[in-house]
Design a protein around this motif. Structure first.
Motif, PDB file in Angstrom:
ATOM      1  N   ALA A 151      13.666   3.535  16.431  1.00  0.00           N
ATOM      2  CA  ALA A 151      12.788   3.923  15.326  1.00  0.00           C
ATOM      3  C   ALA A 151      11.376   4.193  15.839  1.00  0.00           C
ATOM      4  N   ARG A 152      10.694   5.123  15.195  1.00  0.00           N
ATOM      5  CA  ARG A 152       9.321   5.480  15.565  1.00  0.00           C
ATOM      6  C   ARG A 152       8.405   5.205  14.368  1.00  0.00           C
ATOM      7  N   PRO A 153       8.044   3.936  14.167  1.00  0.00           N
ATOM      8  CA  PRO A 153       7.199   3.585  13.017  1.00  0.00           C
ATOM      9  C   PRO A 153       5.782   4.102  13.197  1.00  0.00           C
ATOM     10  N   ARG A 154       5.055   4.182  12.081  1.00  0.00           N
ATOM     11  CA  ARG A 154       3.694   4.705  12.131  1.00  0.00           C
ATOM     12  C   ARG A 154       2.715   3.713  12.740  1.00  0.00           C
ATOM     13  N   ASN A 155       2.966   2.417  12.538  1.00  0.00           N
ATOM     14  CA  ASN A 155       2.024   1.411  13.038  1.00  0.00           C
ATOM     15  C   ASN A 155       2.793   0.152  13.445  1.00  0.00           C
ATOM     16  N   PRO A 156       3.336   0.124  14.664  1.00  0.00           N
ATOM     17  CA  PRO A 156       4.134  -1.032  15.094  1.00  0.00           C
ATOM     18  C   PRO A 156       3.377  -2.354  15.022  1.00  0.00           C
ATOM     19  N   ALA A 157       2.092  -2.352  15.401  1.00  0.00           N
ATOM     20  CA  ALA A 157       1.330  -3.608  15.399  1.00  0.00           C
ATOM     21  C   ALA A 157       1.232  -4.187  13.993  1.00  0.00           C
ATOM     22  N   LEU A 158       1.005  -3.329  13.009  1.00  0.00           N
ATOM     23  CA  LEU A 158       0.920  -3.804  11.634  1.00  0.00           C
ATOM     24  C   LEU A 158       2.267  -4.349  11.171  1.00  0.00           C
ATOM     25  N   LEU A 159       3.351  -3.684  11.546  1.00  0.00           N
ATOM     26  CA  LEU A 159       4.678  -4.142  11.143  1.00  0.00           C
ATOM     27  C   LEU A 159       5.053  -5.444  11.844  1.00  0.00           C
ATOM     28  N   ASP A 160       4.553  -5.651  13.062  1.00  0.00           N
ATOM     29  CA  ASP A 160       4.750  -6.947  13.723  1.00  0.00           C
ATOM     30  C   ASP A 160       4.095  -8.058  12.903  1.00  0.00           C
ATOM     31  N   ALA A 161       2.884  -7.774  12.397  1.00  0.00           N
ATOM     32  CA  ALA A 161       2.201  -8.753  11.550  1.00  0.00           C
ATOM     33  C   ALA A 161       2.978  -8.974  10.252  1.00  0.00           C
ATOM     34  N   CYS A 162       3.582  -7.904   9.720  1.00  0.00           N
ATOM     35  CA  CYS A 162       4.409  -8.035   8.514  1.00  0.00           C
ATOM     36  C   CYS A 162       5.591  -8.966   8.774  1.00  0.00           C
ATOM     37  N   ALA A 163       6.235  -8.806   9.932  1.00  0.00           N
ATOM     38  CA  ALA A 163       7.389  -9.645  10.265  1.00  0.00           C
ATOM     39  C   ALA A 163       6.989 -11.114  10.321  1.00  0.00           C
ATOM     40  N   ASN A 164       5.845 -11.397  10.927  1.00  0.00           N
ATOM     41  CA  ASN A 164       5.378 -12.787  10.992  1.00  0.00           C
ATOM     42  C   ASN A 164       5.092 -13.340   9.600  1.00  0.00           C
ATOM     43  N   GLY A 167       0.843  -1.197   0.000  1.00  0.00           N
ATOM     44  CA  GLY A 167       0.000   0.000   0.000  1.00  0.00           C
ATOM     45  C   GLY A 167       0.871   1.237   0.000  1.00  0.00           C
ATOM     46  N   GLN A 168       0.638   2.114   0.977  1.00  0.00           N
ATOM     47  CA  GLN A 168       1.470   3.301   1.099  1.00  0.00           C
ATOM     48  C   GLN A 168       2.892   2.876   1.432  1.00  0.00           C
ATOM     49  N   PRO A 169       3.899   3.420   0.741  1.00  0.00           N
ATOM     50  CA  PRO A 169       5.280   2.963   0.953  1.00  0.00           C
ATOM     51  C   PRO A 169       5.721   3.094   2.405  1.00  0.00           C
ATOM     52  N   PHE A 170       6.593   2.186   2.826  1.00  0.00           N
ATOM     53  CA  PHE A 170       7.166   2.250   4.160  1.00  0.00           C
ATOM     54  C   PHE A 170       7.986   3.533   4.315  1.00  0.00           C
ATOM     55  N   SER A 171       7.987   4.061   5.526  1.00  0.00           N
ATOM     56  CA  SER A 171       8.872   5.178   5.850  1.00  0.00           C
ATOM     57  C   SER A 171      10.224   4.632   6.287  1.00  0.00           C
ATOM     58  N   SER A 172      11.189   5.526   6.474  1.00  0.00           N
ATOM     59  CA  SER A 172      12.513   5.110   6.934  1.00  0.00           C
ATOM     60  C   SER A 172      12.428   4.422   8.291  1.00  0.00           C
ATOM     61  N   ASP A 173      11.624   4.976   9.205  1.00  0.00           N
ATOM     62  CA  ASP A 173      11.472   4.350  10.519  1.00  0.00           C
ATOM     63  C   ASP A 173      10.724   3.027  10.429  1.00  0.00           C
ATOM     64  N   ASP A 174       9.793   2.922   9.476  1.00  0.00           N
ATOM     65  CA  ASP A 174       9.065   1.657   9.292  1.00  0.00           C
ATOM     66  C   ASP A 174      10.028   0.520   8.965  1.00  0.00           C
ATOM     67  N   ILE A 175      10.941   0.750   8.010  1.00  0.00           N
ATOM     68  CA  ILE A 175      11.820  -0.344   7.603  1.00  0.00           C
ATOM     69  C   ILE A 175      12.883  -0.630   8.663  1.00  0.00           C
TER      70      ILE A 175
END
Length: 368
Positions: free
Chosen positions: A342-355, A304-312
């Motif tokens: 890092a201060r990602p926009r949505n840590p919970a979503l990125l946790d799901a991405c990691a899984n 979707g919307q590209p990851f930010s620097s903190d997201d990656i």
């Protein structure tokens, strides 16, 4: 055919939600891609305007908002603010409109009829993660059944909002009593009966052995590429992470029997290296020179919307941590502690991405 369900955000941190409520509409901006009336163009032209991954994501969402959403469809608007922790539900009652002198919420609008709301505490963690998508307009396909179960017990938004909604002309069929905004909350939905989120992957393999893997939730695009094969051109200038994989040999020796015979066993163990990049071509070219161990690379970017620097940065650390927790793979690097700030926009979503990334590594046989 039953109405479709959509999520449309009211700007960052729901800043436009009161405007949406008072005006009985939803709106999006994206004027970098479409500053004009969408009725004067078409989907192909809109997508052709995009000149970057971010604009491609914006164009795709505008296509949904202008051409895919139909009268009668349901829309969920998150209202997670200091004063509220809920989700507003509306029915679309008007075709796409363009408002040239619109406020900051954007000139692209759809008229809606507000039906009610449900609380953040009423939904599962999987549903909350879905609602945390980085996109402004999307379909919550993975957890739609759960949301539809909540529609029979919507709480009123407010007396003022209901009165304003009733004063608006409706061009859609009258909603059923179960969806009326004045419906009382009869009981809190039973969390134990909610369906779990099931990941669905689409995998395409080309003649060179590159596998394109797309995941609707969390929205990810991945490509697994053999070491000797060049990346697809759409990975240029895209922020994301990568996992280099291969195998390493470990030797185990022991003496057995009365004669103390030395027995040596060679153990093949998966090997991995996790990194981040905004230049996949340059980074993998460098790794071809410096890391002879890897045989395949799994590239990961947002669907979707590209990851930010903190997201990656956050996602790199989380994938490394999940791989380390499996105790199944040799990691040729220390934990990327620098990314803990890092201060990602949505840590919970990125946790799901990691899984999901680790699940794909299992699926492709990288983890034994």
């Amino acid at each position: 055919m039953s109405e479709e369900m959509w999520v449309v955000r009211a700007g960052e941190r729901a800043r436009y939600v009161e405007e949406f409520l008072n005006g009985s509409y939803i709106a999006v901006h994206f004027t970098d891609v479409a500053p004009d009336d969408l009725r004067l163009t078409d989907e192909a032209d809109l997508k052709a305007r995009a000149s970057s991954p971010a604009e491609t994501a914006y164009a795709r969402q505008l296509v949904s908002f202008g051409y895919r959403i139909e009268v009668g469809d349901l829309v969920i608007v998150p209202r997670l603010t200091k004063g509220h922790r809920d989700y507003l539900v509306a029915r679309v009652v008007g075709a796409y409109e363009y408002t040239p002198d619109a406020p900051q919420s954007g000139p692209h609008r759809r008229r809606v009829e507000w039906l009610g709301r449900f609380l953040r505490d009423d939904i599962s963690e999987a549903a909350a993660n879905t609602m945390g998508s980085l996109s402004t307009v999307f379909r919550p396909t993975a957890v739609e059944a759960e949301f539809r179960g909540l529609l029979t017990a919507l709480a009123p938004i407010s007396d003022a909002a209901i009165a304003a909604t009733r004063s608006q002309p409706s061009h859609a069929p009258t909603p059923s009593a179960a969806l009326a905004p004045t419906a009382a909350v009869t009981s809190k939905p039973d969390n134990t009966s909610r369906p779990t989120s099931v990941a669905q992957l689409d995998i395409d393999v080309d003649e060179r052995g590159r596998a394109r893997i797309t995941c609707p939730y969390p929205a990810l695009v991945m490509e697994q590429t053999p070491r000797h094969v060049d990346l697809g051109r759409d990975w240029a200038g895209v922020p994301g992470i990568y996992v280099l994989t291969g195998t390493e040999l470990q030797q185990s020796s022991s003496r057995t029997g009365h004669e103390r015979t030395l027995t040596t066993t060679l153990i093949v163990r998966p090997w991995a290296y996790v990194g981040l990049s905004e230049d996949f071509f340059g980074r993998l070219s460098s790794h071809r020179q410096s890391k002879p161990e890897w045989r395949r690379a799994l590239l990961v970017r947002s669907g979707g919307q590209p990851f930010s620097s903190d997201d990656i940065k956050y996602l790199e650390e989380r994938v490394h941590a999940v791989l380390a927790d499996t105790d199944e793979v040799a990691l040729d690097q220390s934990k990327p502690r620098g990314n803990l700030s890092a201060r990602p926009r949505n840590p919970a979503l990125l946790d799901a991405c990691a899984n999901s990334v680790v699940a794909v590594l299992r699926l492709t046989g990288t983890l034994i």
